[in-house]
Write a protein that holds these residues in place. Structure first.
Motif, PDB file in Angstrom:
ATOM      1  N   HIS A 197       8.549  -1.977   1.936  1.00  0.00           N
ATOM      2  CA  HIS A 197       9.886  -1.481   2.299  1.00  0.00           C
ATOM      3  C   HIS A 197      10.306  -1.995   3.666  1.00  0.00           C
ATOM      4  O   HIS A 197      11.476  -1.897   4.030  1.00  0.00           O
ATOM      5  CB  HIS A 197       9.897   0.058   2.286  1.00  0.00           C
ATOM      6  CG  HIS A 197       8.944   0.669   3.242  1.00  0.00           C
ATOM      7  ND1 HIS A 197       9.303   1.574   4.202  1.00  0.00           N
ATOM      8  CD2 HIS A 197       7.606   0.453   3.411  1.00  0.00           C
ATOM      9  CE1 HIS A 197       8.245   1.913   4.909  1.00  0.00           C
ATOM     10  NE2 HIS A 197       7.206   1.252   4.433  1.00  0.00           N
ATOM     11  N   ASN A 198       9.348  -2.550   4.424  1.00  0.00           N
ATOM     12  CA  ASN A 198       9.694  -3.128   5.730  1.00  0.00           C
ATOM     13  C   ASN A 198      10.166  -4.576   5.612  1.00  0.00           C
ATOM     14  O   ASN A 198      10.373  -5.246   6.622  1.00  0.00           O
ATOM     15  CB  ASN A 198       8.477  -3.064   6.671  1.00  0.00           C
ATOM     16  CG  ASN A 198       8.180  -1.630   7.094  1.00  0.00           C
ATOM     17  OD1 ASN A 198       9.100  -0.845   7.343  1.00  0.00           O
ATOM     18  ND2 ASN A 198       6.913  -1.271   7.141  1.00  0.00           N
ATOM     19  N   GLY A 199      10.325  -5.065   4.384  1.00  0.00           N
ATOM     20  CA  GLY A 199      10.654  -6.484   4.166  1.00  0.00           C
ATOM     21  C   GLY A 199      12.121  -6.839   4.283  1.00  0.00           C
ATOM     22  O   GLY A 199      12.514  -7.967   4.017  1.00  0.00           O
ATOM     23  N   LEU A 200      12.951  -5.873   4.658  1.00  0.00           N
ATOM     24  CA  LEU A 200      14.368  -6.106   5.016  1.00  0.00           C
ATOM     25  C   LEU A 200      15.311  -6.357   3.839  1.00  0.00           C
ATOM     26  O   LEU A 200      16.435  -6.821   4.041  1.00  0.00           O
ATOM     27  CB  LEU A 200      14.509  -7.273   6.027  1.00  0.00           C
ATOM     28  CG  LEU A 200      13.662  -7.192   7.306  1.00  0.00           C
ATOM     29  CD1 LEU A 200      13.871  -8.448   8.159  1.00  0.00           C
ATOM     30  CD2 LEU A 200      14.018  -5.955   8.109  1.00  0.00           C
ATOM     31  N   ALA A 201      14.891  -6.091   2.608  1.00  0.00           N
ATOM     32  CA  ALA A 201      15.822  -6.259   1.483  1.00  0.00           C
ATOM     33  C   ALA A 201      15.482  -5.295   0.362  1.00  0.00           C
ATOM     34  O   ALA A 201      14.306  -4.971   0.130  1.00  0.00           O
ATOM     35  CB  ALA A 201      15.756  -7.693   0.959  1.00  0.00           C
ATOM     36  N   THR A 202      16.520  -4.869  -0.340  1.00  0.00           N
ATOM     37  CA  THR A 202      16.297  -4.077  -1.554  1.00  0.00           C
ATOM     38  C   THR A 202      15.915  -5.053  -2.659  1.00  0.00           C
ATOM     39  O   THR A 202      16.064  -6.277  -2.514  1.00  0.00           O
ATOM     40  CB  THR A 202      17.578  -3.337  -1.980  1.00  0.00           C
ATOM     41  OG1 THR A 202      18.563  -4.311  -2.367  1.00  0.00           O
ATOM     42  CG2 THR A 202      18.127  -2.474  -0.862  1.00  0.00           C
ATOM     43  N   GLY A 227       8.288   4.583   0.462  1.00  0.00           N
ATOM     44  CA  GLY A 227       7.078   5.041   1.139  1.00  0.00           C
ATOM     45  C   GLY A 227       7.075   6.567   1.122  1.00  0.00           C
ATOM     46  O   GLY A 227       8.129   7.185   1.231  1.00  0.00           O
ATOM     47  N   LEU A 228       5.892   7.157   0.981  1.00  0.00           N
ATOM     48  CA  LEU A 228       5.792   8.608   0.785  1.00  0.00           C
ATOM     49  C   LEU A 228       6.594   9.427   1.794  1.00  0.00           C
ATOM     50  O   LEU A 228       7.219  10.411   1.455  1.00  0.00           O
ATOM     51  CB  LEU A 228       4.322   9.034   0.854  1.00  0.00           C
ATOM     52  CG  LEU A 228       3.504   8.875  -0.431  1.00  0.00           C
ATOM     53  CD1 LEU A 228       2.072   9.315  -0.182  1.00  0.00           C
ATOM     54  CD2 LEU A 228       4.107   9.663  -1.565  1.00  0.00           C
ATOM     55  N   PHE A 229       6.543   9.028   3.061  1.00  0.00           N
ATOM     56  CA  PHE A 229       7.184   9.842   4.100  1.00  0.00           C
ATOM     57  C   PHE A 229       8.363   9.125   4.752  1.00  0.00           C
ATOM     58  O   PHE A 229       8.871   9.574   5.769  1.00  0.00           O
ATOM     59  CB  PHE A 229       6.158  10.188   5.193  1.00  0.00           C
ATOM     60  CG  PHE A 229       5.020  11.041   4.699  1.00  0.00           C
ATOM     61  CD1 PHE A 229       5.152  12.421   4.672  1.00  0.00           C
ATOM     62  CD2 PHE A 229       3.833  10.463   4.276  1.00  0.00           C
ATOM     63  CE1 PHE A 229       4.104  13.211   4.220  1.00  0.00           C
ATOM     64  CE2 PHE A 229       2.780  11.243   3.816  1.00  0.00           C
ATOM     65  CZ  PHE A 229       2.914  12.626   3.786  1.00  0.00           C
ATOM     66  N   CYS A 230       8.786   8.005   4.176  1.00  0.00           N
ATOM     67  CA  CYS A 230       9.728   7.133   4.887  1.00  0.00           C
ATOM     68  C   CYS A 230      11.193   7.471   4.583  1.00  0.00           C
ATOM     69  O   CYS A 230      11.537   7.898   3.495  1.00  0.00           O
ATOM     70  CB  CYS A 230       9.450   5.679   4.533  1.00  0.00           C
ATOM     71  SG  CYS A 230      10.337   4.557   5.615  1.00  0.00           S
ATOM     72  N   ALA A 286       0.780  -1.243   0.000  1.00  0.00           N
ATOM     73  CA  ALA A 286       0.000   0.000   0.000  1.00  0.00           C
ATOM     74  C   ALA A 286       0.811   1.292   0.000  1.00  0.00           C
ATOM     75  O   ALA A 286       0.415   2.275  -0.614  1.00  0.00           O
ATOM     76  CB  ALA A 286      -0.950   0.000   1.191  1.00  0.00           C
ATOM     77  N   GLU A 287       1.941   1.327   0.702  1.00  0.00           N
ATOM     78  CA  GLU A 287       2.664   2.596   0.824  1.00  0.00           C
ATOM     79  C   GLU A 287       3.673   2.828  -0.295  1.00  0.00           C
ATOM     80  O   GLU A 287       4.242   3.909  -0.405  1.00  0.00           O
ATOM     81  CB  GLU A 287       3.344   2.715   2.189  1.00  0.00           C
ATOM     82  CG  GLU A 287       4.403   1.674   2.483  1.00  0.00           C
ATOM     83  CD  GLU A 287       3.838   0.423   3.119  1.00  0.00           C
ATOM     84  OE1 GLU A 287       2.900  -0.164   2.551  1.00  0.00           O
ATOM     85  OE2 GLU A 287       4.355   0.001   4.166  1.00  0.00           O
ATOM     86  N   GLY A 288       3.890   1.813  -1.149  1.00  0.00           N
ATOM     87  CA  GLY A 288       4.840   1.951  -2.246  1.00  0.00           C
ATOM     88  C   GLY A 288       6.284   1.914  -1.746  1.00  0.00           C
ATOM     89  O   GLY A 288       6.538   1.966  -0.541  1.00  0.00           O
ATOM     90  N   ILE A 289       7.212   1.790  -2.658  1.00  0.00           N
ATOM     91  CA  ILE A 289       8.643   1.877  -2.335  1.00  0.00           C
ATOM     92  C   ILE A 289       9.253   2.909  -3.279  1.00  0.00           C
ATOM     93  O   ILE A 289       9.248   2.692  -4.487  1.00  0.00           O
ATOM     94  CB  ILE A 289       9.366   0.525  -2.493  1.00  0.00           C
ATOM     95  CG1 ILE A 289       8.702  -0.548  -1.606  1.00  0.00           C
ATOM     96  CG2 ILE A 289      10.845   0.677  -2.114  1.00  0.00           C
ATOM     97  CD1 ILE A 289       9.308  -1.939  -1.754  1.00  0.00           C
ATOM     98  N   GLU A 349      14.229  -0.573  -8.221  1.00  0.00           N
ATOM     99  CA  GLU A 349      14.036  -0.385  -6.775  1.00  0.00           C
ATOM    100  C   GLU A 349      12.762   0.405  -6.480  1.00  0.00           C
ATOM    101  O   GLU A 349      12.205   0.317  -5.399  1.00  0.00           O
ATOM    102  CB  GLU A 349      15.239   0.344  -6.156  1.00  0.00           C
ATOM    103  CG  GLU A 349      16.560  -0.390  -6.288  1.00  0.00           C
ATOM    104  CD  GLU A 349      16.642  -1.666  -5.441  1.00  0.00           C
ATOM    105  OE1 GLU A 349      15.799  -1.850  -4.545  1.00  0.00           O
ATOM    106  OE2 GLU A 349      17.540  -2.478  -5.700  1.00  0.00           O
ATOM    107  N   ILE A 350      12.274   1.174  -7.462  1.00  0.00           N
ATOM    108  CA  ILE A 350      11.033   1.935  -7.286  1.00  0.00           C
ATOM    109  C   ILE A 350       9.862   0.996  -7.568  1.00  0.00           C
ATOM    110  O   ILE A 350       9.807   0.356  -8.622  1.00  0.00           O
ATOM    111  CB  ILE A 350      10.950   3.108  -8.295  1.00  0.00           C
ATOM    112  CG1 ILE A 350      12.116   4.085  -8.114  1.00  0.00           C
ATOM    113  CG2 ILE A 350       9.587   3.798  -8.248  1.00  0.00           C
ATOM    114  CD1 ILE A 350      11.917   5.169  -7.104  1.00  0.00           C
ATOM    115  N   LYS A 351       8.950   0.893  -6.622  1.00  0.00           N
ATOM    116  CA  LYS A 351       7.788   0.026  -6.828  1.00  0.00           C
ATOM    117  C   LYS A 351       6.509   0.787  -6.459  1.00  0.00           C
ATOM    118  O   LYS A 351       6.419   1.355  -5.371  1.00  0.00           O
ATOM    119  CB  LYS A 351       7.921  -1.251  -5.992  1.00  0.00           C
ATOM    120  CG  LYS A 351       9.090  -2.147  -6.462  1.00  0.00           C
ATOM    121  CD  LYS A 351       9.252  -3.372  -5.583  1.00  0.00           C
ATOM    122  CE  LYS A 351      10.576  -4.067  -5.822  1.00  0.00           C
ATOM    123  NZ  LYS A 351      10.643  -4.803  -7.082  1.00  0.00           N
ATOM    124  N   THR A 352       5.560   0.768  -7.402  1.00  0.00           N
ATOM    125  CA  THR A 352       4.293   1.473  -7.183  1.00  0.00           C
ATOM    126  C   THR A 352       3.223   0.461  -6.785  1.00  0.00           C
ATOM    127  O   THR A 352       3.468  -0.740  -6.717  1.00  0.00           O
ATOM    128  CB  THR A 352       3.884   2.232  -8.458  1.00  0.00           C
ATOM    129  OG1 THR A 352       3.712   1.272  -9.512  1.00  0.00           O
ATOM    130  CG2 THR A 352       4.953   3.230  -8.876  1.00  0.00           C
TER     131      THR A 352
END
Ligand SMILES: [Zn+2]
Ligand SMILES: [Zn+2]
Ligand SMILES: [Zn+2]
Length: 275
Positions: free
Chosen positions: A246-251, A16-19, A11-14, A34-37
């Protein structure tokens, strides 16, 4: 069949908007894969899967041509999969000089209710037709057999995943879901289907043991083994993991190497898979 991914994030994308985490900073710096919508895919240029807020961006930057699309199947009513108000842009005087054919949108009850609330009588008009579908009740779009299956995800969003058969081939498009319920596995088994391609939720990536609402890579491995056990997959089935946080611990770059150890591919925005 040809499946093109336009969006492959949660939901927040990679980023993340404010991350400002390591993964998001890396995505902003390296860009590319690396950019994911937010989640969206297109099957054979005909059947659009999900309608996130990033649909507009997919039109602008990724070559999605909505003027050609007549059918859109929605997985569930979370905003990153159903941003219903953008369908408003198809109504007369908002979209001009387009072919006067309906865009058919197929969705389960929670999404259908929301569309009805927003569109009123226009929920079934010449340009837009919303259809309420039910889990375990297959339907046809041209010569594609669409089979909505109950997903292990927020029940309030009436989530389904889709098995799709066409021309002797079949795919499973499975996010957002945790490990599949027994009733879903039993149903798949009863269909006698063998998937040529499966796309599995991998929101939690390396956070081991995520098996409800979403999955992690280790649970995807377990689910693939289970699907082999019931005869729905075999060693020739191509497996891609999809829908990342983005919280999944890997690029992306790191995760491609880790997923490859299991023979799995990793989706990215713009990926096209031939099935
Ligand atoms: Zn999602
Ligand atoms: Zn982040
Ligand atoms: Zn969701």
């Amino acid at each position: 069949m040809k499946l093109k991914y336009f969006g492959t994030a949660a939901a927040e994308g990679i980023p993340g908007l404010f991350c400002n985490c390591r993964i998001c900073k890396n995505a902003l710096e390296k860009r590319g894969k690396e950019i994911k919508t937010r989640s969206q895919a297109l099957l054979d240029g005909k059947i659009l899967i999900d309608f996130p807020p990033d649909t507009y961006m997919h039109v602008l930057n990724y070559g999605l041509d909505l003027r050609q699309i007549r059918h859109c199947i929605i997985t569930h009513s979370h905003f990153d999969h159903l941003f219903e108000r953008d369908f408003w842009c198809r109504l007369p005087s908002i979209a001009n000089e387009i072919e006067e054919k309906a865009l058919h949108v197929y969705l389960t009850s929670a999404g259908y209710r929301r569309a009805k609330e927003f569109f009123g009588a226009d929920v079934d008009c010449a340009r837009l037709k919303f259809h309420e579908i039910k889990e375990f009740e297959p339907f046809w779009i041209e010569d594609y057999r669409i089979i909505p299956l109950r997903a292990n995800h927020d029940p309030a969003a009436n989530p389904v995943i889709y098995a799709i058969e066409h021309n002797g081939k079949s795919i499973l498009y499975a996010n957002d879901t945790g490990f599949l319920f027994d009733e879903t596995l039993d149903y798949i088994k009863s269909l006698g289907i063998r998937f040529d391609y499966i796309s599995l939720d991998c929101t939690s990536m390396l956070i081991k043991g995520t098996r409800d609402h979403h999955m992690s890579l280790d649970v995807d491995v377990e689910l693939f083994e289970r699907l082999i056990e019931i005869g729905a997959c075999d060693k020739d089935t191509a497996v891609y993991v999809n829908h990342f946080s983005h919280n999944g611990l890997a690029t992306h770059e790191e995760f491609v190497k880790i997923a490859a150890r299991h023979g799995f591919g990793v989706t990215y925005d713009g990926l096209e898979v031939e099935i």
